[in-house]
Design an enzyme around this catalytic site. Sequence first.
Site, mmCIF file in Angstrom:
data_model
loop_
_atom_site.group_PDB
_atom_site.id
_atom_site.type_symbol
_atom_site.label_atom_id
_atom_site.label_comp_id
_atom_site.label_asym_id
_atom_site.label_seq_id
_atom_site.Cartn_x
_atom_site.Cartn_y
_atom_site.Cartn_z
ATOM 1 N N ASP A 94 10.266 50.576 36.068
ATOM 2 C CA ASP A 94 9.741 49.209 36.143
ATOM 3 C C ASP A 94 8.358 49.285 36.771
ATOM 4 O O ASP A 94 8.201 49.097 37.979
ATOM 5 C CB ASP A 94 10.704 48.375 36.994
ATOM 6 C CG ASP A 94 10.231 46.944 37.169
ATOM 7 O OD1 ASP A 94 9.423 46.479 36.337
ATOM 8 O OD2 ASP A 94 10.681 46.283 38.123
HETATM 9 C C1 SPV Z 1 13.314 42.266 38.589
HETATM 10 O O1 SPV Z 1 14.494 42.036 38.461
HETATM 11 O O2 SPV Z 1 12.676 42.912 37.767
HETATM 12 C C2 SPV Z 1 12.599 41.769 39.748
HETATM 13 C C3 SPV Z 1 13.310 41.513 40.986
HETATM 14 O O3 SPV Z 1 11.387 41.653 39.674
HETATM 15 S S1 SPV Z 1 13.196 42.924 41.942
HETATM 16 O O4 SPV Z 1 13.677 44.022 41.189
HETATM 17 O O5 SPV Z 1 14.001 42.662 43.120
HETATM 18 O O6 SPV Z 1 11.800 43.101 42.288
HETATM 19 MG MG MG Z 2 10.528 42.514 38.045
#
Ligand code: SPV
Ligand code: MG
Length: 600
Positions: A94
């Site tokens: 991510d």
């Molecule tokens: C996601 O779910 O991608 C988020 C929330 O942005 S977190 O992973 O807690 O940043």
């Molecule tokens: Mg996110």
Amino acid sequence: MPSIGPVDAATRYWQTQRSSKLMPISNRVTPGERISSLRRIIATQGYAVIIEAHSGLSAIVGETARAEIDGATKEYDGLWESSLTDSGTKGLPDASIVGPESRLHTIDEIIHVTTKPVIVDGDTGGETSQFDDLVIRLERLGASAVIIEDKVFPKRNSLDASASQELEDPVIFAEKIQAGKSATVTDDFMIIARIESLIAGTGLQDAMRRAELYIQAGVDGIMIHSGRREPDELFEFAQAYRPLCDRLGRRPLLVSVPTTYNHHPDEALVELGFDIIIHANHLLRASHMAMRKVAQLILESGSSFQADSICSPVKEIFSEVGFDTLAAKDRQRNAMLRLPVIIPAAGRDPIFPEQPKSLIDVAGRPILHHQLESIRKAGLKDVVVVRGHEGAQFDAYSEEANLVLCDNPSYAQTQSVDSLMKARTYMAQGFVLVFSDLLFDQEILGQLVRTDKDIVLAIDNSYTYHRHDVDKRLDLVVSKKSFQTQFRSLSPEPVTELARIGKTIELDTADYEFIGIAFLSEQGAKILQDTYDDCMTRSGSSFHEATSFSLAKMTDLFQELIDRGFPVHGLEVSKGWREIHTRQDLEIAEAEMAALAQRN
Ligand code: SPV
Ligand code: MG
């Protein structure tokens, strides 16, 4: 014999029609309805609990999850399209690697199979112009909100404590919010700012300063994030949020993502002032663990047998994704193709007394041959011929595959209704009625069978263009729409409800003629038989245009159905058929066929 009072049976019919046909409509939602539904839920319930989705299937699971608590049913209020789980599903980190086109594809996939509000994780939103474009697309798709975080592109996921998190200048971020707001079409679509001060370690004061700027920029909500198990600063923020909003004169929604502090229940977070609580990654994490377990178990045990008990049955997946519905439609279609065609062919026609009408030659072959060819081209197989006059002439057909011969010994004293009812054992799944003196194209059968009506007659209005030359008794029809003058000038609907049918209707009053082909669904066939049985018990004097019930023709029975409140529909066909009433009809049909053969 059960009595079916005219009103009772028709009322019951309409009730079943209503309950069965409204279902799919209530299961759909327009983008506009979906966008506004999130605000509506929060306004009525006071808060919204959202579950993560990363694919169509996970979205269906989230949307349909239910819990019974103290006699009340609980469900999620919406779906979170997460960058972490969308990227994770693709096997990627991510970190702004999965691009907006791919993310939009997932969002569309989720929206396509659900009805609940969707909140989209917009990461940093990109450059202002990129964010504008994202807002336009999301609003058009029907997402209710986008959350953007005040980090610098390319961002790193907030839950990795070791990642260095660089925050965006809050003034620049506030401008992005303003630009996004002016890109929206409706006030319903929400832009929510996610403050990352507590993730980046810049503290509560920085978070409060950012909140003030973003609220002044017109944001619809603030998400305050924390990766701590005991997020004291986050709770302090929540407490300071109300006075801040009071000072600024408006209170945008407050959002919590309690991944690390989830020992604080949703209820407690609502108490603290949070309006939206997002469980942000649990369906992906759950499936990841289940997948690993099953993959390992199959390797260890050398077969997938043991894994079955921890996998959803294939049937469950089928019904989850609508395969059941599709299969039911296929079954319905196949059942249609198994419909029997019933041809009442028992009567004696004074113009052709030496033969059953069915067996008169047209272009070197009996009418029945032509009919069987069209029926089979349409995909229908089973044919039932009801014979009477010169019935032995049908013996040549007794070996024909899928053709059943039925006898009507009383043909000389009765008419078409009596003949049709001699074949009633073949009506259980519905049937197609074909008069015996008719040449027709297979398309007509296909069209009739495909209408979603229970009783449909093929009707043609071409005779109305030369109605004053008509010299034979037609089965005339008056449609209900002819009473509604506003419809007269509109292009005709192919399916229309009928008001009257019979031979004695004035030519100038009628709109159509019934050509002698009709479709009756399973329910239509039941209604027809019940009505017939009911009329039998009451029969005495005349029956519509017949002097007695035993002399009733099909048009009389159809009129009886209309009078009892059962809808009888007509499907307009304008070519592809010819009935053989006279020797002249025979000559015309032969000439037409010769011309057709030459063209082909
Ligand atoms: C996601 O779910 O991608 C988020 C929330 O942005 S977190 O992973 O807690 O940043
Ligand atoms: Mg996110």
